[in-house]
Design a protein around this motif. Structure first.
Motif, PDB file in Angstrom:
ATOM      1  N   SER A   6       0.740  -1.141   0.023  1.00 35.64           N
ATOM      2  CA  SER A   6      -0.025  -0.085   0.147  1.00 35.64           C
ATOM      3  C   SER A   6       0.912   1.032  -0.002  1.00 35.64           C
ATOM      4  O   SER A   6       2.134   1.292   0.561  1.00 35.64           O
ATOM      5  CB  SER A   6      -0.708  -0.059   1.174  1.00 35.64           C
ATOM      6  OG  SER A   6      -0.082   0.283   2.197  1.00 35.64           O
ATOM      7  N   SER A   8       0.616   3.672   1.968  1.00 39.01           N
ATOM      8  CA  SER A   8       0.854   3.962   3.344  1.00 39.01           C
ATOM      9  C   SER A   8       2.056   3.363   3.971  1.00 39.01           C
ATOM     10  O   SER A   8       3.121   3.964   4.700  1.00 39.01           O
ATOM     11  CB  SER A   8      -0.541   3.788   4.186  1.00 39.01           C
ATOM     12  OG  SER A   8      -0.726   2.640   4.290  1.00 39.01           O
ATOM     13  N   VAL A   9       2.012   2.176   3.566  1.00 39.35           N
ATOM     14  CA  VAL A   9       3.281   1.317   4.136  1.00 39.35           C
ATOM     15  C   VAL A   9       4.582   1.764   3.531  1.00 39.35           C
ATOM     16  O   VAL A   9       5.461   1.927   3.956  1.00 39.35           O
ATOM     17  CB  VAL A   9       2.976  -0.155   3.627  1.00 39.35           C
ATOM     18  CG1 VAL A   9       4.389  -1.034   4.304  1.00 39.35           C
ATOM     19  CG2 VAL A   9       1.852  -0.764   4.588  1.00 39.35           C
ATOM     20  N   TYR A  27      -6.591   2.965  -5.300  1.00 36.56           N
ATOM     21  CA  TYR A  27      -5.968   3.219  -4.059  1.00 36.56           C
ATOM     22  C   TYR A  27      -6.772   3.647  -3.103  1.00 36.56           C
ATOM     23  O   TYR A  27      -7.505   4.744  -2.974  1.00 36.56           O
ATOM     24  CB  TYR A  27      -4.584   3.731  -4.009  1.00 36.56           C
ATOM     25  CG  TYR A  27      -3.570   3.105  -4.723  1.00 36.56           C
ATOM     26  CD1 TYR A  27      -2.629   2.057  -4.442  1.00 36.56           C
ATOM     27  CD2 TYR A  27      -3.421   3.574  -6.054  1.00 36.56           C
ATOM     28  CE1 TYR A  27      -1.832   1.442  -5.182  1.00 36.56           C
ATOM     29  CE2 TYR A  27      -2.564   2.955  -6.703  1.00 36.56           C
ATOM     30  CZ  TYR A  27      -1.556   1.804  -6.589  1.00 36.56           C
ATOM     31  OH  TYR A  27      -0.644   1.284  -7.454  1.00 36.56           O
ATOM     32  N   ARG A  28      -7.016   3.033  -1.821  1.00 38.98           N
ATOM     33  CA  ARG A  28      -7.978   3.196  -0.640  1.00 38.98           C
ATOM     34  C   ARG A  28      -7.256   3.250   0.600  1.00 38.98           C
ATOM     35  O   ARG A  28      -6.346   2.792   0.719  1.00 38.98           O
ATOM     36  CB  ARG A  28      -9.169   2.415  -0.765  1.00 38.98           C
ATOM     37  CG  ARG A  28     -10.258   2.437  -2.050  1.00 38.98           C
ATOM     38  CD  ARG A  28     -11.338   1.639  -1.751  1.00 38.98           C
ATOM     39  NE  ARG A  28     -12.272   1.653  -2.669  1.00 38.98           N
ATOM     40  CZ  ARG A  28     -12.214   1.395  -4.077  1.00 38.98           C
ATOM     41  NH1 ARG A  28     -11.186   0.516  -4.296  1.00 38.98           N
ATOM     42  NH2 ARG A  28     -13.163   1.540  -4.895  1.00 38.98           N
ATOM     43  N   SER A  29      -8.053   4.076   1.554  1.00 42.84           N
ATOM     44  CA  SER A  29      -7.188   4.062   2.842  1.00 42.84           C
ATOM     45  C   SER A  29      -7.328   2.695   3.494  1.00 42.84           C
ATOM     46  O   SER A  29      -8.153   1.919   3.216  1.00 42.84           O
ATOM     47  CB  SER A  29      -7.868   5.143   3.720  1.00 42.84           C
ATOM     48  OG  SER A  29      -9.056   4.722   3.905  1.00 42.84           O
ATOM     49  N   SER A  30      -6.517   2.389   4.511  1.00 42.24           N
ATOM     50  CA  SER A  30      -6.503   1.135   5.273  1.00 42.24           C
ATOM     51  C   SER A  30      -7.713   1.101   6.218  1.00 42.24           C
ATOM     52  O   SER A  30      -7.998   0.031   7.005  1.00 42.24           O
ATOM     53  CB  SER A  30      -5.126   1.083   5.804  1.00 42.24           C
ATOM     54  OG  SER A  30      -5.052   1.859   6.635  1.00 42.24           O
ATOM     55  N   SER A  31      -8.120   2.186   6.642  1.00 37.85           N
ATOM     56  CA  SER A  31      -9.477   2.139   7.804  1.00 37.85           C
ATOM     57  C   SER A  31     -10.275   3.254   7.249  1.00 37.85           C
ATOM     58  O   SER A  31      -9.976   4.200   6.559  1.00 37.85           O
ATOM     59  CB  SER A  31      -8.784   2.373   9.094  1.00 37.85           C
ATOM     60  OG  SER A  31      -8.322   3.537   9.191  1.00 37.85           O
ATOM     61  N   SER A  34      -9.934   7.715   7.437  1.00 35.46           N
ATOM     62  CA  SER A  34      -8.516   8.015   7.469  1.00 35.46           C
ATOM     63  C   SER A  34      -7.840   8.425   5.833  1.00 35.46           C
ATOM     64  O   SER A  34      -8.384   7.840   5.089  1.00 35.46           O
ATOM     65  CB  SER A  34      -7.493   6.788   8.015  1.00 35.46           C
ATOM     66  OG  SER A  34      -7.683   5.558   7.053  1.00 35.46           O
ATOM     67  N   VAL A  36      -5.810   8.488   2.458  1.00 39.30           N
ATOM     68  CA  VAL A  36      -5.078   7.477   1.718  1.00 39.30           C
ATOM     69  C   VAL A  36      -3.607   7.547   1.667  1.00 39.30           C
ATOM     70  O   VAL A  36      -2.704   6.670   1.453  1.00 39.30           O
ATOM     71  CB  VAL A  36      -5.774   7.655   0.211  1.00 39.30           C
ATOM     72  CG1 VAL A  36      -5.070   6.468  -0.713  1.00 39.30           C
ATOM     73  CG2 VAL A  36      -7.139   7.159   0.302  1.00 39.30           C
ATOM     74  N   PHE A  72     -13.921   4.196   0.884  1.00 37.59           N
ATOM     75  CA  PHE A  72     -13.234   3.125   1.606  1.00 37.59           C
ATOM     76  C   PHE A  72     -14.210   2.104   1.590  1.00 37.59           C
ATOM     77  O   PHE A  72     -13.638   0.889   1.361  1.00 37.59           O
ATOM     78  CB  PHE A  72     -12.936   3.725   3.203  1.00 37.59           C
ATOM     79  CG  PHE A  72     -12.548   2.360   4.058  1.00 37.59           C
ATOM     80  CD1 PHE A  72     -11.529   2.085   4.108  1.00 37.59           C
ATOM     81  CD2 PHE A  72     -13.544   1.755   4.940  1.00 37.59           C
ATOM     82  CE1 PHE A  72     -10.919   0.634   4.757  1.00 37.59           C
ATOM     83  CE2 PHE A  72     -13.063   0.803   5.619  1.00 37.59           C
ATOM     84  CZ  PHE A  72     -11.957   0.319   5.629  1.00 37.59           C
TER      85      PHE A  72
END
Length: 208
Positions: A6, A8-9, A27-31, A34, A36, A72
């Motif tokens: 991702s 974010s990582v 691409y989407r956020s992980s939660s 929050s 992206v 999300f």
């Protein structure tokens, strides 16, 4: 050089002076609610890659569509926005950053405090170069549906801001921010009160 699961990582593993390259895709956020992408100082973020390049100049033209969406839950078409990102892209204390080659959509700044501003991009105390972006279909309760910047420096080139909405500055709301917009497009943005396309307060600006 390394592939991450991702954005974010990738950002968490990047160090000042690095660049994060993003291949075409969605691409989407992980939660829920929050961002992206969360910008960090001296780390450039570039989209539009096919995945085989050794430098940004080798990217396809036009760039491979690289979409950052606030949707999300993948349920916007059904009218459900409660879990959407408050800010698709967030930059706080982010300096000397280049951010380019993305489509930014479906942010919903419907929270409280700062989370009701800057649904597409939210910047505070940051210095950012924006290039080759399409910021569209974002909505904020208060200020800056597409772009919100407070006490920042913003230089934008070839940025389209379209079909965003808020109470003030539907396309962009800039407060105490020096800005330059070159070869940009503002179209079909809406505001309930002031600045459908652009609302700027207490900053120096250039439009060309």
């Amino acid at each position: 050089e390394d592939a991450y699961p991702s954005i974010s990582v990738a950002m968490q593993n990047a160090e000042p002076g690095d660049e994060v390259w993003v291949a075409g895709g969605v691409y989407r956020s992980s939660s829920a609610n929050s961002p992206v992408v969360t910008l960090s100082s001296c780390i450039d973020v570039r989209g539009g890659f096919s995945g085989t390049e050794s430098n940004p100049e080798e990217r396809p033209q036009p760039l491979a569509p690289t979409v950052l969406t606030g949707d999300f839950g993948q349920d916007d078409e059904g009218g459900s926005f409660a879990e959407n990102a408050y800010h698709v892209v967030l930059g706080v204390d982010a300096y000397q950053v280049e951010f380019e080659g993305f489509e930014i959509e479906a942010g919903r700044a419907t929270g409280f405090g700062t989370n009701r501003n800057g649904a597409g991009i939210y910047l505070h105390d940051s210095d950012v170069l924006l290039r080759d972006l399409n910021i569209s279909s974002n909505q904020a309760l208060f200020q800056g549906g597409g772009l919100y910047a407070l006490s920042s420096g913003v230089t934008a080139s070839a940025v389209r801001v379209a079909e965003n909405s808020s109470a003030h500055g539907g396309g962009s709301f800039l407060h105490s921010t020096d800005f330059e917009f070159h070869e940009g497009v503002f179209e079909n943005n809406s505001s309930q009160h002031t600045g459908g396309g652009l609302h700027a307060v207490s900053g120096a600006g250039v439009l060309s």
